[in-house]
Design a protein around this motif. Structure first.
Motif, short mmCIF file in Angstrom:
data_model
loop_
_atom_site.label_atom_id
_atom_site.label_comp_id
_atom_site.label_asym_id
_atom_site.label_seq_id
_atom_site.Cartn_x
_atom_site.Cartn_y
_atom_site.Cartn_z
N UNK A 134 -10.99 23.31 45.78
CA UNK A 134 -11.17 23.59 44.35
C UNK A 134 -10.55 24.96 44.02
N UNK A 135 -10.78 25.93 44.89
CA UNK A 135 -10.23 27.27 44.65
C UNK A 135 -8.69 27.21 44.65
N UNK A 136 -8.11 26.37 45.49
CA UNK A 136 -6.64 26.27 45.57
C UNK A 136 -6.01 25.90 44.23
N UNK A 137 -6.77 25.15 43.41
CA UNK A 137 -6.19 24.66 42.16
C UNK A 137 -6.77 25.43 40.96
N UNK A 138 -7.20 26.67 41.22
CA UNK A 138 -7.63 27.53 40.12
C UNK A 138 -9.01 27.21 39.59
N UNK A 139 -9.84 26.52 40.41
CA UNK A 139 -11.19 26.18 39.94
C UNK A 139 -12.25 26.69 40.93
N UNK A 140 -12.16 27.99 41.32
CA UNK A 140 -13.10 28.47 42.34
C UNK A 140 -14.50 28.68 41.77
N UNK A 141 -15.49 28.40 42.57
CA UNK A 141 -16.86 28.79 42.20
C UNK A 141 -16.99 30.28 42.47
N UNK A 142 -17.86 30.94 41.70
CA UNK A 142 -18.20 32.33 41.98
C UNK A 142 -19.40 32.28 42.93
N UNK A 143 -19.23 32.87 44.12
CA UNK A 143 -20.34 32.84 45.09
C UNK A 143 -21.51 33.65 44.56
N UNK A 144 -22.70 33.42 45.12
CA UNK A 144 -23.88 34.15 44.61
C UNK A 144 -23.72 35.65 44.78
N UNK A 145 -22.91 36.06 45.77
CA UNK A 145 -22.68 37.49 45.97
C UNK A 145 -21.66 38.04 44.96
N UNK A 146 -21.05 37.17 44.16
CA UNK A 146 -20.13 37.63 43.12
C UNK A 146 -18.66 37.45 43.43
N UNK A 147 -18.32 37.17 44.69
CA UNK A 147 -16.91 36.96 45.03
C UNK A 147 -16.50 35.52 44.71
N UNK A 148 -15.18 35.33 44.54
CA UNK A 148 -14.69 33.97 44.35
C UNK A 148 -14.62 33.25 45.68
N UNK A 149 -14.88 31.95 45.68
CA UNK A 149 -14.70 31.16 46.90
C UNK A 149 -13.26 31.31 47.38
N UNK A 150 -13.05 31.51 48.69
CA UNK A 150 -11.69 31.64 49.20
C UNK A 150 -10.94 30.30 49.24
N UNK A 151 -9.64 30.40 49.34
CA UNK A 151 -8.78 29.22 49.38
C UNK A 151 -8.48 28.81 50.84
N UNK A 152 -7.93 27.62 50.99
CA UNK A 152 -7.45 27.13 52.30
C UNK A 152 -6.38 26.10 52.00
N UNK A 153 -5.13 26.44 52.29
CA UNK A 153 -4.02 25.62 51.81
C UNK A 153 -3.59 24.63 52.89
N UNK A 154 -3.41 23.39 52.48
CA UNK A 154 -2.87 22.39 53.41
C UNK A 154 -1.46 21.99 53.01
N UNK A 155 -0.66 21.63 53.98
CA UNK A 155 0.70 21.13 53.74
C UNK A 155 1.17 20.42 54.99
N UNK A 156 2.22 19.64 54.84
CA UNK A 156 2.84 19.02 56.00
C UNK A 156 3.79 19.99 56.69
N UNK A 157 4.31 19.56 57.84
CA UNK A 157 5.25 20.41 58.59
C UNK A 157 6.44 20.81 57.73
N UNK A 158 6.75 19.97 56.73
CA UNK A 158 7.89 20.20 55.86
C UNK A 158 7.79 21.51 55.07
N UNK A 159 6.62 22.13 55.06
CA UNK A 159 6.45 23.37 54.29
C UNK A 159 7.43 24.44 54.79
N UNK A 160 7.79 24.35 56.06
CA UNK A 160 8.69 25.36 56.63
C UNK A 160 9.97 25.49 55.79
N UNK A 161 10.44 24.37 55.26
CA UNK A 161 11.73 24.35 54.56
C UNK A 161 11.57 24.09 53.07
#
Ligand SMILES: Cc1cc2nc3c(=O)[nH]c(=O)nc-3n(C[C@H](O)[C@H](O)[C@H](O)COP(=O)(O)O)c2cc1C
Length: 477
Positions: free
Chosen positions: A425-452
């Protein structure tokens, strides 16, 4: 009986969750004459967050206003829409009770899938598909129905064995209720855990005729393809044959899991599907995973495929749902020959290997992972288990360890698990705000093709469009 496939498209833009394949991307690809696919995964939570963040451009509200059951769209807008958007504040969560949802929760799932497909199809008559993961079972029925209400042309589904979905599509097209068996760990032969959806109840008695979409099973082996083409109640209409180079979740290697020195699963000869067997099944199929070169498309056609499915290339184009900053940074890394993915055997609570882009500030980095307090707030990747009282319970290997273990989960299974729901959700600009106040971190997935992936950027530009990808892949149109 399903309709015969007419002129299957050569190019399928992969379904990429969560909302990377959004309505804008699918619409762009569809208008270019190919199959644009929206992600249906967690689309209800996506809608709820888009509304709370102010629904820029009014698209969600426009789509909800077109929802055919009077009052449903209005209720959702009233409950979640925040004019101007809530920024930096915690977002309201929707109910995680999904196997026996309330009327409101079910309405939301149907309306959210309807809205995404409605927008992808708006103003043209190109083909649009919707993608789901078989593993995410509790929300599938309402979302399939919502997509059908908006006239979806194709349904694609992998990450599991989608053996009953073609029959569900038949039932929904006929206005009949359908059930889906939920995989429940520890279930006994007497147990009968199912989710159920009734179109008549949903439509408040006002059924409308619906077209039956084509169903493409996403498979990595000819054995599974053969089963889906010959041995189930209603057969699939075709396949996407995905290699372990593809982005997102990958099928695990066959046999005992072996890891290489870097800790990635080792795939071998047994993991290569026999395309002769698949071709002889007589159904159209598309090859996926590192197929974003004109020669590889030609090779797929020569092998008897109807075409290819491409994901990673489209994930970084302007129309995709990824945050602009993620796209820019990954394209830059690719330009410097430094874009890399790691096939993480444990990150996903689903238990499938999951491809992760190595990127500063994201959960691919140990310190970011260690600093995030475990919490389960979305719950799509939870798995069902049989509780001691015989009822169905839900647990996620990425939730707080003591909770997971308290529900009978094995502590070993929690090691290295990442909360994909919150991160995607955070990856697409829809992060939750954690109870401590920070935004949820992202984690990006892609295929091997991302290299090029920078190869799609036109000379003198910093970014590229879906049309640039299509022109590159099919220079002769
Ligand atoms: C960001 C991203 C997210 C993805 N999410 C899904 C998903 O939710 N469901 C799915 O069936 N496939 C998913 N995939 C796989 C793609 O649909 C597609 O099959 C694959 O990317 C093709 O290989 P390629 O990335 O080498 O082009 C994802 C791929 C990417 C890059």
């Amino acid at each position: 009986m399903p309709d015969m496939i007419q002129d299957p498209p050569v190019l399928i833009q992969g379904g990429m969750g969560v909302a990377v394949s959004n309505w804008r991307l699918a619409r762009a690809v569809s208008q270019l004459g190919h199959l644009g696919v929206v992600s249906g995964v967690a689309i209800d939570a996506v809608l709820v967050r888009r509304l709370q963040l102010g629904d820029d451009g009014g698209h969600m509200r426009r789509a909800l206003a077109a929802f055919p059951v009077p009052g449903v769209g209005e209720q959702i807008i009233e409950k979640y829409y925040v004019p101007g958007g809530k920024h930096g504040q915690r977002l309201v969560q929707m109910s995680m009770k999904r196997d026996k949802p309330s009327r409101q929760t079910e309405d939301l799932g149907v309306a959210a899938a309807f809205a995404e497909v409605f927008l992808a199809k708006e103003g043209h008559d190109g083909l649009v598909g919707v993608n789901h993961l078989e593993k995410v079972q509790a929300t599938t029925l309402p979302m399939l129905y919502g997509a059908m209400l908006a006239g979806v042309d194709y349904v694609t589904m992998g990450a599991g064995i989608p053996k009953t979905i073609p029959a569900v599509l038949d039932k929904f097209a006929a206005g009949q209720p359908a059930e889906l068996r939920i995989d429940v760990k520890g279930a006994t032969p007497e147990d009968n855990f199912r989710s159920r959806f009734d179109p008549v109840e949903m439509m408040r008695g006002e059924l409308r005729p619906l077209a039956r979409p084509q169903f493409l099973g996403i498979v990595s082996s000819h054995v599974l393809a053969t089963m889906l083409a010959t041995k189930i109640e209603v057969l699939v209409d075709g396949f996407i044959v995905e290699a372990p180079t593809a982005g997102g979740h990958n099928a695990p290697p066959r046999g005992k899991l072996r890891l290489d020195e870097a800790g990635e699963p080792i795939y071998g000869e047994r993991d290569v599907p026999d395309l002769d067997v698949i071709r002889d099944l007589g159904l159209p199929f598309w090859l996926a995973g590192g197929r974003a070169e004109p020669e590889q498309i030609q090779e797929a056609l020569d092998l008897g495929a109807a075409g290819v499915q491409v994901g990673t290339a489209f994930a970084y184009c302007d129309e995709s749902g990824f945050e602009a900053d993620i796209k820019r940074r990954v394209i830059d890394l690719s330009r410097q020959s430094q874009a890399q993915v790691f096939t993480d055997p444990v990150a996903s609570p689903s238990g499938f290997p999951f491809k992760v882009v190595t990127l500063e500030g994201t959960l691919s980095q140990e310190n970011v992972y260690e600093n995030r307090r475990r919490i389960c707030e979305l719950g799509y990747l939870r798995s069902a288990y049989r509780r001691s009282d015989g009822k169905m319970g839900w647990r996620c290997a990425a939730e707080p360890v003591e909770l997971y273990v308290g529900k009978g989960g094995d502590e070993k299974d929690t090691v290295g698990r990442k909360c994909l729901c919150s991160a995607l959700m955070a990856n697409v600009g829809l992060p939750q705000v954690q109870r401590e106040g920070d935004l949820e971190p992202t984690l990006v997935t892609s295929g091997d093709d991302v290299a090029e992936v920078a190869r799609f950027v036109p000379p003198g530009a910093d970014s590229f469009t879906a049309a640039d990808v299509v022109r590159y892949l099919l220079p002769e149109g």
